[in-house]
Design a protein around this motif. Sequence first.
Motif, PDB file in Angstrom:
ATOM      1  N   GLU A 149      34.400   9.880   2.862  1.00  0.00           N
ATOM      2  CA  GLU A 149      32.953   9.932   2.634  1.00  0.00           C
ATOM      3  C   GLU A 149      32.625  11.057   1.649  1.00  0.00           C
ATOM      4  O   GLU A 149      33.183  12.143   1.717  1.00  0.00           O
TER       5      GLU A 149
ATOM      6  N   PRO B 124      18.949   9.020   5.738  1.00  0.00           N
ATOM      7  CA  PRO B 124      19.936   8.929   6.818  1.00  0.00           C
ATOM      8  C   PRO B 124      20.626  10.262   7.118  1.00  0.00           C
ATOM      9  O   PRO B 124      21.031  10.498   8.259  1.00  0.00           O
ATOM     10  N   GLU B 125      20.761  11.116   6.121  1.00  0.00           N
ATOM     11  CA  GLU B 125      21.409  12.413   6.361  1.00  0.00           C
ATOM     12  C   GLU B 125      20.556  13.291   7.283  1.00  0.00           C
ATOM     13  O   GLU B 125      21.078  13.922   8.202  1.00  0.00           O
TER      14      GLU B 125
ATOM     15  N   ALA C 242      18.349  12.139   9.421  1.00  0.00           N
ATOM     16  CA  ALA C 242      18.404  11.474  10.729  1.00  0.00           C
ATOM     17  C   ALA C 242      19.712  11.799  11.449  1.00  0.00           C
ATOM     18  O   ALA C 242      19.723  12.019  12.668  1.00  0.00           O
ATOM     19  N   GLU C 243      20.816  11.850  10.702  1.00  0.00           N
ATOM     20  CA  GLU C 243      22.110  12.188  11.299  1.00  0.00           C
ATOM     21  C   GLU C 243      22.098  13.612  11.847  1.00  0.00           C
ATOM     22  O   GLU C 243      22.604  13.877  12.939  1.00  0.00           O
ATOM     23  N   LEU C 244      21.500  14.518  11.110  1.00  0.00           N
ATOM     24  CA  LEU C 244      21.388  15.908  11.554  1.00  0.00           C
ATOM     25  C   LEU C 244      20.550  15.989  12.828  1.00  0.00           C
ATOM     26  O   LEU C 244      20.932  16.625  13.805  1.00  0.00           O
TER      27      LEU C 244
ATOM     28  N   ALA D  83      19.965  13.653  14.980  1.00  0.00           N
ATOM     29  CA  ALA D  83      20.649  12.983  16.088  1.00  0.00           C
ATOM     30  C   ALA D  83      21.613  13.929  16.797  1.00  0.00           C
ATOM     31  O   ALA D  83      21.917  13.757  17.974  1.00  0.00           O
ATOM     32  N   LYS D  84      22.078  14.935  16.081  1.00  0.00           N
ATOM     33  CA  LYS D  84      22.964  15.937  16.674  1.00  0.00           C
ATOM     34  C   LYS D  84      22.178  17.101  17.277  1.00  0.00           C
ATOM     35  O   LYS D  84      22.747  18.091  17.715  1.00  0.00           O
TER      36      LYS D  84
ATOM     37  N   LYS E 213      27.792  18.119   5.022  1.00  0.00           N
ATOM     38  CA  LYS E 213      28.815  17.280   5.640  1.00  0.00           C
ATOM     39  C   LYS E 213      29.983  17.235   4.677  1.00  0.00           C
ATOM     40  O   LYS E 213      29.831  16.876   3.504  1.00  0.00           O
TER      41      LYS E 213
ATOM     42  N   ILE F 175      29.909  18.071  10.100  1.00  0.00           N
ATOM     43  CA  ILE F 175      28.664  18.698   9.684  1.00  0.00           C
ATOM     44  C   ILE F 175      28.739  20.200   9.960  1.00  0.00           C
ATOM     45  O   ILE F 175      29.056  20.630  11.064  1.00  0.00           O
TER      46      ILE F 175
END
Length: 138
Positions: free
Chosen positions: A9, A48-49, A51-53, A55-56, A67, A72
């Motif tokens: 990625e 999305p980045e 949102a990913e952060l 989500a954690k 990332k 991350i």
Amino acid sequence: MSSTSTKPEEPWLLYDGECPFCSAYVKLVRLRDSIGQVRLIDARDGGPELAELEAKGLDINEGMAMKYEGKIYYGDECIHVLSLLSTASGPFNSFNAWVFKSEARSKALYPFLRAGRNTALKILGRKKIDRPEVSPSA
């Protein structure tokens, strides 16, 4: 012979594009010179980045995030990893590498960097970043 390996990625760095310190830092640190392509993402654009952060359970208003190789790095960890990955060429990058290559210094100094960001946003009349989980629903 078939390969089951997946393409790694692309690394990304999520920062506050309206913070003059964050924006200047991202431009000055020479990440692309050392690790190649890195997506620089203004967290104010969402995506999305962010949102990913979230989500954690990590708040972008409390620290920038990167990332890299599937992991991350956030806040003081992020600034520490950036100093290790970026080149030490030029006065800014040499100073950055010297200061933040130490995990202890990164941890000790990061709260002051975050306070500087928050003060700058307040002086400039800019709001904190809207977080996906706390944004008002339509």
